[in-house]
Design a protein around this motif. Structure first.
Motif, PDB file in Angstrom:
ATOM      1  N   GLU A  13       0.838  -1.203   0.000  1.00  0.00           N
ATOM      2  CA  GLU A  13       0.000   0.000   0.000  1.00  0.00           C
ATOM      3  C   GLU A  13       0.872   1.252   0.000  1.00  0.00           C
ATOM      4  N   GLY A  14       1.967   1.226   0.743  1.00  0.00           N
ATOM      5  CA  GLY A  14       2.872   2.374   0.783  1.00  0.00           C
ATOM      6  C   GLY A  14       3.524   2.630  -0.566  1.00  0.00           C
ATOM      7  N   ARG A  15       3.914   1.558  -1.257  1.00  0.00           N
ATOM      8  CA  ARG A  15       4.514   1.732  -2.581  1.00  0.00           C
ATOM      9  C   ARG A  15       3.511   2.318  -3.559  1.00  0.00           C
ATOM     10  N   ILE A  16       2.290   1.819  -3.520  1.00  0.00           N
ATOM     11  CA  ILE A  16       1.253   2.327  -4.419  1.00  0.00           C
ATOM     12  C   ILE A  16       0.991   3.798  -4.125  1.00  0.00           C
ATOM     13  N   ARG A  17       0.868   4.147  -2.862  1.00  0.00           N
ATOM     14  CA  ARG A  17       0.598   5.530  -2.488  1.00  0.00           C
ATOM     15  C   ARG A  17       1.752   6.433  -2.914  1.00  0.00           C
ATOM     16  N   SER A  18       2.992   5.980  -2.704  1.00  0.00           N
ATOM     17  CA  SER A  18       4.135   6.836  -3.061  1.00  0.00           C
ATOM     18  C   SER A  18       4.225   7.013  -4.573  1.00  0.00           C
ATOM     19  N   ARG A  19       3.821   6.006  -5.340  1.00  0.00           N
ATOM     20  CA  ARG A  19       3.856   6.140  -6.800  1.00  0.00           C
ATOM     21  C   ARG A  19       2.841   7.169  -7.282  1.00  0.00           C
ATOM     22  N   THR A  20       1.699   7.203  -6.683  1.00  0.00           N
ATOM     23  CA  THR A  20       0.665   8.117  -7.148  1.00  0.00           C
ATOM     24  C   THR A  20       0.846   9.514  -6.601  1.00  0.00           C
ATOM     25  N   GLU A  21       1.486   9.631  -5.445  1.00  0.00           N
ATOM     26  CA  GLU A  21       1.618  10.943  -4.823  1.00  0.00           C
ATOM     27  C   GLU A  21       2.920  11.640  -5.186  1.00  0.00           C
ATOM     28  N   SER A  22       3.926  10.873  -5.581  1.00  0.00           N
ATOM     29  CA  SER A  22       5.208  11.510  -5.899  1.00  0.00           C
ATOM     30  C   SER A  22       5.187  12.034  -7.325  1.00  0.00           C
ATOM     31  N   SER A  23       6.223  12.781  -7.647  1.00  0.00           N
ATOM     32  CA  SER A  23       6.298  13.320  -8.998  1.00  0.00           C
ATOM     33  C   SER A  23       6.927  12.270  -9.902  1.00  0.00           C
ATOM     34  N   VAL A  24       6.109  11.494 -10.561  1.00  0.00           N
ATOM     35  CA  VAL A  24       6.552  10.452 -11.476  1.00  0.00           C
ATOM     36  C   VAL A  24       6.837  11.103 -12.825  1.00  0.00           C
ATOM     37  N   PRO A  25       7.964  10.732 -13.470  1.00  0.00           N
ATOM     38  CA  PRO A  25       8.229  11.296 -14.788  1.00  0.00           C
ATOM     39  C   PRO A  25       7.074  10.977 -15.734  1.00  0.00           C
ATOM     40  N   ASP A  26       6.839  11.866 -16.653  1.00  0.00           N
ATOM     41  CA  ASP A  26       5.762  11.676 -17.606  1.00  0.00           C
ATOM     42  C   ASP A  26       6.106  10.498 -18.514  1.00  0.00           C
ATOM     43  N   LEU A  27       5.354   9.420 -18.401  1.00  0.00           N
ATOM     44  CA  LEU A  27       5.636   8.213 -19.153  1.00  0.00           C
ATOM     45  C   LEU A  27       5.560   8.468 -20.654  1.00  0.00           C
ATOM     46  N   GLY A  28       4.622   9.266 -21.099  1.00  0.00           N
ATOM     47  CA  GLY A  28       4.496   9.577 -22.517  1.00  0.00           C
ATOM     48  C   GLY A  28       5.731  10.250 -23.061  1.00  0.00           C
ATOM     49  N   THR A  29       6.265  11.199 -22.318  1.00  0.00           N
ATOM     50  CA  THR A  29       7.477  11.900 -22.736  1.00  0.00           C
ATOM     51  C   THR A  29       8.660  10.945 -22.771  1.00  0.00           C
TER      52      THR A  29
END
Length: 80
Positions: A13-29
């Motif tokens: 749950e912590g990993r999922i939350r950190s992935r959605t809340e952190s600044s993830v690089p734009d996958l499309g770019t």
């Protein structure tokens, strides 16, 4: 009080939350940049092959002597 999650569930749950809340690089770019890099590498390899008789001979050797390409093409032409 609610049930406590087992440690592995809390970690997940912590990993999922950190992935959605952190600044993830734009996958499309990132994907677009990777495709452009692959295109650049492909163009460079093709240019080298076009400009080098040695590379072209090596490619022909691989295709004709190590992949049975000649036999496959000959079989296809006789069965047509």
């Amino acid at each position: 009080m609610g049930k406590r999650l087992p440690p592995f569930s809390r970690a997940y749950e912590g990993r999922i939350r950190s992935r959605t809340e952190s600044s993830v690089p734009d996958l499309g770019t990132e994907l677009t940049e990777d495709i452009m890099n692959a295109l650049d590498a492909h163009n460079e390899m093709s240019t080298r092959a076009l400009n080098s008789e040695k590379i072209r001979q090596g490619l022909k050797d691989i295709l004709l002597n190590h992949t049975n390409l000649y036999e496959k093409l000959r079989k296809r032409s006789t069965s047509a």
